[in-house]
Design a protein around this motif. Structure first.
Motif, short mmCIF file in Angstrom:
data_model
loop_
_atom_site.label_atom_id
_atom_site.label_comp_id
_atom_site.label_asym_id
_atom_site.label_seq_id
_atom_site.Cartn_x
_atom_site.Cartn_y
_atom_site.Cartn_z
N VAL A 1 -1.77 6.99 3.68
CA VAL A 1 -2.80 6.15 2.80
C VAL A 1 -4.20 6.21 3.49
O VAL A 1 -4.11 6.14 4.72
CB VAL A 1 -2.01 4.62 3.29
CG1 VAL A 1 -3.14 3.69 2.17
CG2 VAL A 1 -0.92 4.60 2.60
N ARG A 2 -5.14 6.37 2.66
CA ARG A 2 -6.51 6.24 3.14
C ARG A 2 -6.88 4.85 3.96
O ARG A 2 -6.46 3.88 3.04
CB ARG A 2 -7.50 6.74 1.89
CG ARG A 2 -8.79 6.50 2.22
CD ARG A 2 -9.85 7.64 1.29
NE ARG A 2 -9.32 7.11 -0.08
CZ ARG A 2 -10.18 6.38 -0.82
NH1 ARG A 2 -11.34 6.06 -0.67
NH2 ARG A 2 -9.81 6.30 -2.13
N ALA B 1 -6.25 1.20 2.41
CA ALA B 1 -5.94 -0.03 3.21
C ALA B 1 -7.23 -0.49 3.82
O ALA B 1 -7.96 0.34 4.64
CB ALA B 1 -4.84 0.54 4.02
N VAL C 1 -5.04 4.56 -3.23
CA VAL C 1 -5.00 3.30 -2.57
C VAL C 1 -5.85 3.28 -1.24
O VAL C 1 -6.13 4.49 -0.88
CB VAL C 1 -3.62 2.98 -2.18
CG1 VAL C 1 -3.34 1.73 -1.31
CG2 VAL C 1 -2.71 2.85 -3.24
N ALA D 1 0.66 -1.25 -0.08
CA ALA D 1 0.03 -0.17 0.04
C ALA D 1 0.92 1.29 -0.05
O ALA D 1 0.68 2.33 -0.81
CB ALA D 1 -0.99 -0.02 1.08
N TRP D 2 1.60 1.31 0.68
CA TRP D 2 2.87 2.26 0.77
C TRP D 2 3.63 2.78 -0.35
O TRP D 2 3.55 3.78 -0.93
CB TRP D 2 3.85 2.05 1.88
CG TRP D 2 4.78 3.16 2.22
CD1 TRP D 2 4.66 4.31 3.12
CD2 TRP D 2 6.23 3.25 1.69
NE1 TRP D 2 5.76 4.95 3.05
CE2 TRP D 2 6.88 4.27 2.40
CE3 TRP D 2 7.01 2.26 0.65
CZ2 TRP D 2 7.96 4.80 2.01
CZ3 TRP D 2 8.17 2.84 0.49
CH2 TRP D 2 8.69 4.17 1.20
N GLU E 1 3.53 7.77 4.39
CA GLU E 1 2.84 7.86 3.26
C GLU E 1 1.12 7.76 3.90
O GLU E 1 0.83 7.19 4.60
CB GLU E 1 2.62 6.93 2.23
CG GLU E 1 3.93 6.83 1.24
CD GLU E 1 4.18 7.93 0.46
OE1 GLU E 1 3.26 8.69 0.05
OE2 GLU E 1 5.11 8.38 -0.01
N GLN F 1 0.80 3.89 -2.85
CA GLN F 1 0.56 5.49 -2.64
C GLN F 1 1.84 6.43 -3.00
O GLN F 1 1.77 7.43 -3.64
CB GLN F 1 0.20 5.71 -0.96
CG GLN F 1 -0.32 6.84 -0.87
CD GLN F 1 -1.65 7.37 -0.98
OE1 GLN F 1 -2.42 6.48 -1.21
NE2 GLN F 1 -1.65 8.60 -1.40
N GLY G 1 -0.88 7.59 9.14
CA GLY G 1 -0.25 7.04 7.81
C GLY G 1 0.31 5.77 7.89
O GLY G 1 0.32 5.07 9.39
#
Length: 293
Positions: A63-64, A34, A32, A22-23, A61, A26, A48
């Protein structure tokens, strides 16, 4: 899908491997999400995902994260094998555009195919050493992230995105060939390190006859399933593993945590039973580990 048919990538299971993927996605500019349990989702949305990596560098990052798979997403499945039953209903409900699985083992593909008729589904493998230091912090320890994908998934949006994001991605062969290539090595190594409670080098040399028997049985099971395997090649692959390496199965069993023992050892026993292949060495190890767990 988002506007303009841009793929949304839902990484289901943002642990050490899923969180790293995911990182990377992104960081490469992809959309992305998670997908995890509420506590994990809250932590990722707050902090994050932080990765510490000599290969990719260190960084955070944003990440949503969500508890549900977005409708029509491209799903990257990265849970432990025993977690499939819990996450599968949410994947089905999202009507995903595609699903690529990085689960360990060989028995998870049947349930995925059965649950997602008409949806492109592929089993792939990833070779990486990563440890989740905390819910949102991942230590990437290996100097590589190697992904193997069957030819049938060559056109998956997730495969293109992962190739763009930094991992080494190889596309080719059948799904069975891709899964068994990792499974032979992982199962042999994980079972022996767990049985001896030693890192790879010591575990492989503790009882050469047992190691030889495990290798012989695993290679026979692979060959019987239509993926011919050489005992010599498997031994060479095992000997190439860093001597100090420990496996996640070994760590999970030592901690009394849920483990992939059945997905690795149990699956091999069942393959042997189907094809009339004796597996006494594997049965010995599995029985001992079952008794200790």
């Amino acid at each position: 899908m988002t506007d303009g048919d841009e793929a949304v990538f839902a990484v289901v299971g943002p642990g050490a491997v899923g969180g790293l993927l995911a990182w990377l996605l992104q960081r490469a500019g992809h959309d992305v999400v998670a997908v995890g349990r509420p506590a994990t989702v809250d932590a990722i949305n707050r902090d994050g995902i932080e990765v510490r990596s000599e290969l990719f560098g260190d960084g955070v990052e944003r990440v949503r994260a969500a508890t549900e798979v977005p409708e029509g997403a491209s799903v990257i499945l990265a849970t432990k094998s025993y977690g499939l039953e819990d996450v599968l209903p949410g994947i089905i409900a999202a009507h995903p555009a595609e699903v690529i699985s990085f689960l360990n083992g060989i028995e998870h593909m049947g349930p995925l195919w059965d649950a997602l008729p008409g949806i492109p589904v592929a089993g792939a493998s990833v070779a990486v050493s990563a440890l989740r230091a905390s819910t949102t912090v991942i230590d990437h320890r290996s100097p590589f992230v190697r992904i193997e994908v069957p030819e049938s998934a060559a056109d998956f949006a997730a495969v293109r995105a992962l190739t763009d994001a930094g991992p080494s991605v190889r596309v080719g062969g059948s799904e069975a060939e891709v899964l068994w290539a990792k499974f032979r090595l992982l199962a042999s190594l994980a079972l022996l390190t767990s049985y001896w409670r030693q890192p790879a080098g010591a575990a492989l040399s503790e009882d050469p006859e047992l190691t030889e028997a495990v290798v012989s049985e695993v290679a026979a099971c692979s060959t019987a399933e239509g993926v011919p395997a050489s005992e010599l090649d498997l031994v060479r692959a095992l000997r190439s593993v860093p001597g100090g390496m420990r496996t996640s199965l070994q760590e999970d069993l030592a901690a009394g945590a849920p483990s992939e023992l059945d997905a690795l050892g149990g699956a091999l026993i069942r393959v042997g039973e189907r094809h009339g292949i004796p597996t006494p060495a594997l049965a010995r190890i599995l029985s001992a580990l079952d008794a200790d767990s």
